[in-house]
Design a protein around this motif. Structure first.
Motif, PDB file in Angstrom:
ATOM      1  N   THR A 101       0.819  -1.222   0.000  1.00 25.28           N
ATOM      2  CA  THR A 101       0.000   0.000   0.000  1.00 25.28           C
ATOM      3  C   THR A 101       0.852   1.271   0.000  1.00 25.28           C
ATOM      4  O   THR A 101       0.416   2.325  -0.461  1.00 25.28           O
ATOM      5  CB  THR A 101      -0.946   0.033   1.214  1.00 25.28           C
ATOM      6  OG1 THR A 101      -0.181  -0.049   2.431  1.00 25.28           O
ATOM      7  CG2 THR A 101      -1.929  -1.120   1.177  1.00 25.28           C
ATOM      8  N   PHE A 137       1.284   2.006  -3.660  1.00 26.47           N
ATOM      9  CA  PHE A 137       0.077   2.127  -4.466  1.00 26.47           C
ATOM     10  C   PHE A 137      -0.537   3.515  -4.293  1.00 26.47           C
ATOM     11  O   PHE A 137      -0.235   4.235  -3.341  1.00 26.47           O
ATOM     12  CB  PHE A 137      -0.948   1.057  -4.071  1.00 26.47           C
ATOM     13  CG  PHE A 137      -0.638  -0.325  -4.602  1.00 26.47           C
ATOM     14  CD1 PHE A 137       0.455  -0.558  -5.413  1.00 26.47           C
ATOM     15  CD2 PHE A 137      -1.454  -1.404  -4.282  1.00 26.47           C
ATOM     16  CE1 PHE A 137       0.741  -1.815  -5.898  1.00 26.47           C
ATOM     17  CE2 PHE A 137      -1.178  -2.681  -4.760  1.00 26.47           C
ATOM     18  CZ  PHE A 137      -0.075  -2.888  -5.570  1.00 26.47           C
ATOM     19  N   LYS A 138      -1.424   3.845  -5.209  1.00 26.71           N
ATOM     20  CA  LYS A 138      -2.114   5.129  -5.163  1.00 26.71           C
ATOM     21  C   LYS A 138      -3.437   4.976  -4.420  1.00 26.71           C
ATOM     22  O   LYS A 138      -4.199   4.030  -4.664  1.00 26.71           O
ATOM     23  CB  LYS A 138      -2.370   5.610  -6.594  1.00 26.71           C
ATOM     24  CG  LYS A 138      -3.093   6.947  -6.685  1.00 26.71           C
ATOM     25  CD  LYS A 138      -3.354   7.315  -8.135  1.00 26.71           C
ATOM     26  CE  LYS A 138      -4.387   6.397  -8.765  1.00 26.71           C
ATOM     27  NZ  LYS A 138      -4.741   6.798 -10.145  1.00 26.71           N
ATOM     28  N   GLU A 139      -3.706   5.879  -3.512  1.00 29.95           N
ATOM     29  CA  GLU A 139      -4.976   5.824  -2.774  1.00 29.95           C
ATOM     30  C   GLU A 139      -6.116   6.318  -3.673  1.00 29.95           C
ATOM     31  O   GLU A 139      -5.934   7.227  -4.468  1.00 29.95           O
ATOM     32  CB  GLU A 139      -4.897   6.687  -1.514  1.00 29.95           C
ATOM     33  CG  GLU A 139      -6.098   6.509  -0.594  1.00 29.95           C
ATOM     34  CD  GLU A 139      -5.922   7.195   0.762  1.00 29.95           C
ATOM     35  OE1 GLU A 139      -6.789   6.989   1.637  1.00 29.95           O
ATOM     36  OE2 GLU A 139      -4.921   7.916   0.923  1.00 29.95           O
ATOM     37  N   THR A 193      -7.715  -4.358  -6.571  1.00 30.76           N
ATOM     38  CA  THR A 193      -7.148  -3.297  -5.735  1.00 30.76           C
ATOM     39  C   THR A 193      -7.164  -3.760  -4.279  1.00 30.76           C
ATOM     40  O   THR A 193      -7.780  -4.782  -3.946  1.00 30.76           O
ATOM     41  CB  THR A 193      -7.950  -1.978  -5.846  1.00 30.76           C
ATOM     42  OG1 THR A 193      -9.196  -2.111  -5.146  1.00 30.76           O
ATOM     43  CG2 THR A 193      -8.229  -1.607  -7.298  1.00 30.76           C
ATOM     44  N   PHE A 207      -6.398   1.224  -2.133  1.00 26.69           N
ATOM     45  CA  PHE A 207      -5.124   1.514  -2.787  1.00 26.69           C
ATOM     46  C   PHE A 207      -5.034   0.659  -4.045  1.00 26.69           C
ATOM     47  O   PHE A 207      -5.433  -0.494  -4.048  1.00 26.69           O
ATOM     48  CB  PHE A 207      -3.957   1.196  -1.855  1.00 26.69           C
ATOM     49  CG  PHE A 207      -3.958   2.005  -0.585  1.00 26.69           C
ATOM     50  CD1 PHE A 207      -3.280   3.216  -0.508  1.00 26.69           C
ATOM     51  CD2 PHE A 207      -4.649   1.558   0.541  1.00 26.69           C
ATOM     52  CE1 PHE A 207      -3.286   3.959   0.662  1.00 26.69           C
ATOM     53  CE2 PHE A 207      -4.664   2.295   1.705  1.00 26.69           C
ATOM     54  CZ  PHE A 207      -3.983   3.500   1.768  1.00 26.69           C
ATOM     55  N   GLU A 208      -4.482   1.254  -5.110  1.00 29.05           N
ATOM     56  CA  GLU A 208      -4.410   0.528  -6.371  1.00 29.05           C
ATOM     57  C   GLU A 208      -3.068   0.740  -7.050  1.00 29.05           C
ATOM     58  O   GLU A 208      -2.438   1.790  -6.901  1.00 29.05           O
ATOM     59  CB  GLU A 208      -5.535   0.966  -7.304  1.00 29.05           C
ATOM     60  CG  GLU A 208      -5.480   2.431  -7.691  1.00 29.05           C
ATOM     61  CD  GLU A 208      -6.665   2.855  -8.543  1.00 29.05           C
ATOM     62  OE1 GLU A 208      -7.314   1.972  -9.118  1.00 29.05           O
ATOM     63  OE2 GLU A 208      -6.931   4.065  -8.632  1.00 29.05           O
TER      64      GLU A 208
END
Length: 409
Positions: A349, A352-354, A374, A391-392
């Protein structure tokens, strides 16, 4: 393993050696794994390796006086054919070097067609420069340790035949590599997140791999138990699906021929989104093992890949002897898989992008897809919608999943 031969180890301690005692202990373990009982080790302190006989001739004479009969003298470094002959003549026994021992182990461990081809290629490329008119005494080595794989008959054929075989192996490996490239391209197009387990040989990577994926791959307390890369699905506690690969273990002074032969295999790790570096927390040489893996990570251009360190085998030793700057956790085979998977999820996380999104309450199928693609952290329901925070990885999965169906409705 039953010991069928006896041998001694010869080593030099020069300024190039980081920890010769560690190298010799490891070589002893390597030799014992192929049936050679080490009955003595001899280390000479030198400013540089002797170009003629690796260690000094006087040193070899002193060594010879200590033994009536031994099967092998094992040299801690890769040596020239001329050095091999000099040691062989002085000690009157078969001489093999560290590279030959490692190649022999690899030939025993390789299971897949690609793995066997890679090992044979490394063996033949090691032997070619030594097959001159006065190279290693092949008749004395016979079909013994250090000649396994290509076999005595092939070794005694002419150089052209061996070079032809090398070309043939390289052609076959190009086909294997093309399959792997297509697989990697497909993974990239599907934007599947990939992790790779890396680490020193016998650090417990395969056991951890089985724990994290519910697989049943070979897990043994022996060096290089895994040579062929294995990839399985790994499902994190949130439901996020990714893949994880188990890779060949690293070792001090990994022969150059093996690094080159297994380059496509090692590139599997270099193509990862995340690296999980497994360390044997019970290893007496934990610092040198850690440095060896970091050096190989650097040489394979993998330094920029996010790395999580897992100190394994803490059921055998839970001391905190090494605390790297990288994120790390202490684990063992008795820990619940979900605990380790949660550590991996938390680590991911951070890279990753929130995102935040809202879907209709009636479209639970979208929530299911979001959980698979995700890391969903919070789900809040109201009268009409489901509000999701998560998060992705790169790719805007949340937007694609929600927008695609909205446009078709």
């Amino acid at each position: 393993m039953n010991m069928t031969h006896t041998g001694i180890i010869l080593a030099t301690n020069t300024v190039q050696n980081k920890d010769v005692a560690s190298e010799v202990r490891e070589l002893k373990e390597l030799a014992e794994s192929i049936g050679i009982e080490i009955i003595g080790t001899h280390i000479q302190n030198r400013t540089s390796i002797d170009r003629k006989s690796y260690v000094g001739s006087g040193f070899l004479e002193e060594v010879k006086m200590q033994y009536e009969d031994i099967d092998y003298a094992i040299v801690n470094d890769e040596i020239l054919a001329s050095q091999n002959r000099a040691i062989e003549n002085l000690l009157d026994t078969s001489v093999i070097d560290r590279t030959q021992v490692i190649l022999d182990i690899f030939s025993l461990r390789a299971q897949s067609k690609a793995g066997k081809l890679q090992v044979e290629l490394a063996q033949l490329e090691y032997l070619v420069p030594r097959l001159k008119g006065q190279g290693i005494n092949l008749s004395r080595l016979g079909a013994g340790i250090g000649t396994r794989g290509p076999g005595e008959t092939k070794l005694e054929t002419d150089r052209r035949h061996i070079n032809s075989r090398i070309s043939d192996i390289k052609r076959q490996l190009k086909v294997v590599e093309s399959h792997r490239l297509r697989y990697r391209d497909k993974r990239r197009s599907n934007q599947v997140t990939k992790c790779s387990l890396i680490g020193y040989t016998n650090a417990g990577k395969s056991t951890l791999f089985n724990t994290l994926t519910n697989a049943d791959t070979l897990q043994e307390n022996k060096l290089f138990a895994t040579l062929d890369p294995l990839t399985r699905e790994m499902v994190l506690p949130s439901g996020f699906q990714c893949i994880i690969s188990d890779t060949v273990g690293f070792i001090q002074k990994l022969p150059t021929t093996l690094v080159e032969s297994f380059k496509s295999t090692l590139e599997e790790a270099a193509d990862s989104d995340f690296i999980i570096h497994v360390i044997d927390n019970n290893a007496p040489d934990i610092l040198s093992q850690y440095d060896t893996v970091l050096d190989l990570i650097d040489s394979l251009n993998m330094k920029e890949i996010p790395q999580l360190v897992l100190f394994n085998k803490t059921d055998l030793n839970d001391e905190e002897r090494l605390l790297p700057a990288a994120p790390h956790h202490f684990v063992n085979k008795n820990m619940p898989a979900q605990d380790i998977l949660m550590n991996i999820e938390t680590f991911m996380t951070k890279y990753f992008k929130e995102y935040e999104t809202t879907i209709p309450l009636a479209r639970q199928d979208k929530l299911y897809r979001l959980k698979r693609q995700t890391i969903v952290k919070e789900v809040d329901l109201d009268e009409e919608n489901v509000n999701i925070t998560g998060f992705e990885p790169e790719g805007n999965f949340s937007e694609r999943i929600t927008d695609k169906d909205d446009r078709s409705e």
